[in-house]
Enzyme design. Structure first.
Site: not given
Ligand SMILES: NC(=O)c1ccc[n+]([C@@H]2O[C@H](COP(=O)([O-])OP(=O)(O)OC[C@H]3O[C@@H](n4cnc5c(N)ncnc54)[C@H](O)[C@@H]3O)[C@@H](O)[C@H]2O)c1
Length: 699
Positions: A102, A122
């Site tokens: 990210e 995730e």
């Protein structure tokens, strides 16, 4: 962290947070300072972000999950990086995962060394990317592809990342110099800041038809889980919401996800799996013995699989059997196993050859002399194993680890057959040994600390998850299996169909119902173990009698085409079989077992409560070191659903009082023989405490 500006005006931020450059609070602070610093340096024309050590940022600090929400911090920092007026280039190597990817998405350009990998795993922790990933990624690669990456949780390689548009270029050589050179080229070509957040999502990648498929798949594949659906909600919102509103929604959704039982369970296992190799009380200076060469005795089902594990880890291994015929059969099975891996594209033909070359077949025990670890995997017979260990002491080199793969025999009795009991340990692999991640490491009272350390480190080299146990019948996993399977079998004698029992267990999330497991493993295996160890089981005439009855009728499971179910050649589907039901019914009649109408709740409780109860005994006796270790055994080796965290985590989540009272309820119905709450359970239930609590203080 270091910040330097090159003569050409490229500011280079180099982060060094060993071992894997986790983005923790300190790293975030340093990065924020660097951005502030860069803003006031007019000579800076471009920024490069790289990491030192083995990898680019490997992810966020999962230890922070249980604390207050951190998303705003990430949002501020990543927003500040993205807002810089000069081009920002992330230079990646190793694995950029989760928050690590990210941050790269918040940079303006992304380059990487060959062999790097990129992923957003995730959902395996029950959450969604929460640092802008669900909003920035679709702006780069579209909603459909973003969902593929996020829902599969699997990292992609450089080639795929280039294809997707996730990566701008592969660079060769050294990461820092290569990324600086890329930035300089950019400047020459007039490339400036290029903010992901300012791009639009391609609406063609987010049609309802496109969203339908992953949604349906998430519902059917993970009926008890919500992370995948939440990820779909967040990613698809990127196509309709302005960027900042998308981030607001992402933060809300990730915090909701973190609070789910699913996420708490998965995070618990994440840490439990890392704990299992830690040994309290061992002197820190104790070093594991070096394992450069291995040997396996017995080239059967397990021996062959174990040899494959070593070869896959690049370690030479000698595989020994007592007859040429058995050895050749074993080596042929190994070769076939590799062939099927080649066929499925898992390895290349050249890989197969390299690995086969590491496996050396032999008949003479003298060839064991230079092995650092010797694993015995011959027939399950105590006298045979004692004989072999008696011979080993004279042949094995000094300090070699002498291991047995026994499932049911007393390892202390095996160790007593050698003059080196301190070197003897159990290494209980699960079948198929080259696939199953769990390795129970079983110590006797005589096993040395050095031998334990070596075994735990060896497990890591073999990519196994080791769990340390003390010697007892069944160790951790199979000992807990006894009551679980006993009740399943008893219920089919009471009239529940095998399909019904298995369906309830599978609906709970077990990878496979226990009766189907017996069919797969072979009902003869279970019967033989029960015959050999009859003295260890309670005097219950119905005990495992479903297995015995099917066995007597020649129904050994899948290998004979029938067991609890019927199987059709070439097809692994289970078919109901009236013949099996008739045998079970006749057995119930003979044993005068009264039929019962079971609710789904009863089926589940009668299987799970004994499993949990025995787990608590194992914990209290010190057979397992930690409650988390027991959870790892059952999730890594027995198909217990990871999103429920393992049997003891699950017990805490439903409350020990409910577990205790459940056991007493069945005690009233069926008597105390099998339904006796573990003393620790009774105490903690009375005190209103959890196992996790007790595990910390052990009072
Ligand atoms: N099969 C499983 O699912 C499983 C799982 C975990 C542990 N185990 C344990 O692993 C061990 C091996 O089981 P398996 O299923 O591979 O058995 P197997 O019958 O497939 O193989 C045993 C092999 O040992 C060889 N052997 C016998 N005596 C020998 C000797 N003196 N020297 C060298 N080789 C000899 C045999 O020729 C045979 O090839 C047992 O202790 C078993 O309890 C089995």
């Amino acid at each position: 962290m270091a910040l330097e500006v090159t003569d050409g005006g490229v500011a280079v931020i180099t982060v060094n947070n060993p071992p894997v450059n986790t983005i923790n609070a300190a790293v975030r602070r340093q990065l924020t300072d660097a951005v502030v610093d860069i803003r006031v340096r007019p000579q800076v024309r471009a920024v490069v972000l790289v990491c030192q050590g083995s990898t680019f940022f490997s992810g966020a600090d999962i230890g922070e999950f249980s604390g207050p929400p951190m998303e705003h911090e990430y949002r501020q920092l990543f927003g500040a990086i993205e807002a810089l007026e000069v081009p920002v280039v992330a230079g990646m190597h190793g694995t950029a995962l989760g928050g690590g990817l990210e941050i790269a998405l918040a940079c303006h350009y992304r380059v990487a060394l060959p062999g790097s990998r990129f992923g957003l795993p995730e959902v395996t922790l029950g959450i969604i990317p929460g640092a802008g990933g669900t909003q920035r990624l679709p702006r780069l690669i579209g909603v459909e592809r973003s969902l593929e990456l996020i829902l599969s949780a699997r990292p992609v390689d450089v080639e795929r990342a280039l294809e997707l548009g996730l990566l701008d270029a592969q660079i060769n050589g050294e990461i820092r110099a290569g990324t600086i050179a890329y930035a300089e080229e950019l400047l020459k070509g007039g490339g400036g800041a290029r903010r992901t957040s300012e791009r639009a999502v391609d609406p063609a990648t987010a049609t309802s038809a496109i969203l339908e498929r992953p949604t349906a798949q998430a519902r059917s594949q993970y009926p008890h889980r919500t992370a995948a659906l939440t990820a779909i909600e967040a990613v698809s919102a990127s196509a309709r919401l302005p960027f900042q509103q998308g981030l607001d929604l992402e933060s809300e959704l990730v915090n909701r996800a973190k609070a789910t039982p699913e996420s708490k369970a998965l995070v618990h296992l994440f840490f439990a799996e890392r704990e299992t190799r830690k040994l309290p009380g061992l002197p820190p200076e104790l070093r594991a013995g070096v394992v450069a060469k291995a040997a396996v005795i017995g080239a059967g089902t397990m021996g062959g699989g174990i040899a494959i594990c070593f070869a896959n880890a690049g370690l030479p291994v000698t595989l020994i059997d007592s007859s040429r015929e058995a050895l050749e059969r074993g080596l042929a099975v190994v070769s076939n196993t590799y062939d099927s891996m080649v066929k499925r594209g898992r390895i290349s033909q050249a890989d197969k050859q390299l690995r086969m070359a590491l496996i050396h077949g032999a008949l003479d025990y003298a060839e064991l002399a230079d092995a650092d670890v010797i694993i015995e995997a011959v027939f399950e017979n105590l006298e045979l194993k004692r004989q072999i260990f008696g011979r080993l002491a004279a042949i094995a080199k000094s300090g070699a680890l002498l291991a047995t793969n026994t499932s049911t025999l007393d390892i202390a009795a095996i160790a007593q057959a050698t003059s080196r009991p301190a070197d003897v340990i159990g290494l209980h692999f699960f079948s198929p040994a080259n696939v199953m991640p769990l390795l129970e490491v079983v110590r006797t009272d005589a096993t040395s600390a050095q031998a334990i350390r070596t075994a735990l480190d060896l497990a890591k080299a073999l990519k196994k998850t080791p769990v340390l146990a003390r010697v007892c019948y069944g160790f951790i996993g199979n000992r807990m299996m006894e009551g679980y399977a006993r009740e399943a079998e008893r219920m089919v004698l009471e009239g529940a169909t095998p399909r019904r029992v298995d369906a309830v267990l599978e609906d709970f999330g077990m990878a496979m119902g226990i009766l189907a497991v017996f069919d797969m493993a072979g009902i003869d295996v279970s019967v033989n173990v029960h015959k050999a160890h009859a003295d260890k089981y309670p005097a219950d005439p119905s005990y495992y009698q479903a297995d015995f009855a099917l066995h007597a009728a020649g129904r050994l499971g899948q290998k004979t085409g029938k067991g609890y179910y019927r199987y059709i050649a070439g097809d692994r589907a289970r078919h109901d079989d009236p013949e099996a039901l008739a045998i079970l019914q006749a057995t119930a009649l003979r044993l005068a077992i009264a039929p019962r109408a079971h609710s789904d709740a009863e089926i589940l409780e009668r299987c799970l409560l004994p499993l949990i109860n025995e787990g608590i005994r194992i914990l209290a006796e010190g057979v397992a070191l930690r409650a988390g270790d027991i959870d790892v055994v059952w999730t890594a080796g027995y198909g217990f659903p990871r999103y429920r965290g393992g049997p003891l985590f699950y017990a805490d989540s439903i409350g020990l009082k409910a577990v205790y009272e459940g056991i007493l309820k069945y005690q009233r119905l069926f008597g105390p023989m099998h339904w006796q709450p573990a003393p620790l359970l009774a105490r903690l239930a009375g005190e209103g405490r959890t196992l996790a609590d007790w595990d910390k203080v052990r009072d």
